[in-house]
Design an enzyme around this catalytic site. Structure first.
Site, PDB file in Angstrom:
ATOM      1  N   GLU A  85      14.992  -5.622  -3.955  1.00  0.00           N
ATOM      2  CA  GLU A  85      14.410  -6.197  -5.171  1.00  0.00           C
ATOM      3  C   GLU A  85      15.497  -6.608  -6.156  1.00  0.00           C
ATOM      4  OE1 GLU A  85      10.190  -4.167  -5.976  1.00  0.00           O
ATOM      5  OE2 GLU A  85      11.750  -2.710  -5.496  1.00  0.00           O
ATOM      6  N   GLU A 127       8.693   0.559   1.358  1.00  0.00           N
ATOM      7  CA  GLU A 127       7.976   1.529   0.522  1.00  0.00           C
ATOM      8  C   GLU A 127       6.668   2.022   1.149  1.00  0.00           C
ATOM      9  OE1 GLU A 127      10.506  -0.874  -2.379  1.00  0.00           O
ATOM     10  OE2 GLU A 127       9.325  -1.285  -0.579  1.00  0.00           O
TER      11      GLU A 127
END
Length: 260
Positions: free
Chosen positions: A114, A134
């Site tokens: 990210e 995740e």
């Protein structure tokens, strides 16, 4: 300024920030996040710096008398020190007024990926792997992965990666559009820095305006975005740099930008 978790180098108009927690795979904890922002704030005020490159330090260990090197950009948010930040690091990077390049060598996972997605460009070595794993831990990306990745590669392909947590090689990421440039590891630094120096030679005010209006324009309807472009052009034609660019063109020489 001395930092605990990052290294900062400056040369030829380019600042390189190295995430330097190799023992934790450059996982991002509050200290690193704050130091990265603080360093970038100092670089923002430094007129000699035109472009920022972010990379990660490799983990080097001795194993059976041999050096074991594991290359890593960042393994993401440090779950051992999972304290909330009082600001959005990825929003800060995305809205930073100077161009930012992620130089990925090795793993860029979770929050590390990210962070790279928030940069203007991603250059990666062939040995790199990128992804948002995740889902495998029972949660979701929270630093913009669910929004920035679809904007780079399209919604359905982003869903495939995020829903499954699958990692992709840098070559596959380049094919998808997640990575802008993929090169052999031995050419990564040279290729990235050559591009960064090229940007550093451009008119800084124009670069700043380009980043601002192109980022904002992605969230607007076409007519509003075109109006933003017109306003930016009108502003730039009133600057000293514009006059210098015209003079340099007529005099057949390289321009000397002043950032004014």
């Amino acid at each position: 300024m001395a930092y605990q978790t990052i290294l900062v180098e400056k040369k030829d108009g380019v600042a390189k920030i190295t995430l330097n927690r190799p023992e934790r795979m450059n996982a991002i904890n509050p200290t690193l996040a704050n130091e990265l922002r603080d360093a970038m704030e100092e670089l923002r005020k430094d007129d000699s710096v035109k472009v920022v490159v972010i990379t990660g330090a490799p983990r080097i260990r001795e194993k059976e008398g041999q050096k074991e090197i594991r290359y890593v950009f960042s393994a993401g948010w440090d779950l051992v020190e999972a304290k909330p930040l009082d600001f959005s690091l990825t929003d800060y990077i995305e809205n930073y007024e100077k161009p930012v390049i992620a130089m990925v060598n090795g793993f860029a996972l979770g929050g590390g990926n990210e962070l790279a997605l928030a940069c203007d460009f991603i250059f990666a070595s062939e040995n790199s792997e990128l992804g948002q794993p995740e889902i495998e831990r029972g949660f979701i990306p929270g630093w913009g992965g669910t929004q920035r990745l679809p904007r780079r590669i399209g919604l359905s392909k982003a869903k495939m990666l995020i829903f499954t947590g699958r990692r992709v090689s840098a070559r596959e990421a380049e094919r998808l559009g997640m990575v802008d440039v993929c090169v052999p590891m031995e050419k990564l630094e040279e290729t990235t820095m050559e591009f960064a120096r090229e940007l550093a030679r451009k008119a800084p005010l124009a670069l700043r305006k380009l980043k601002e209006i192109m980022n904002k324009g992605m969230e607007m309807d076409l007519r509003s975005a075109l109006k933003l472009e017109e306003e930016a052009l009108n502003y730039l034609t009133q600057t000293e740099d514009f006059q210098e660019g015209l003079a340099a063109f007529l005099e057949k020489r390289e321009p000397v930008w002043k950032g004014r």
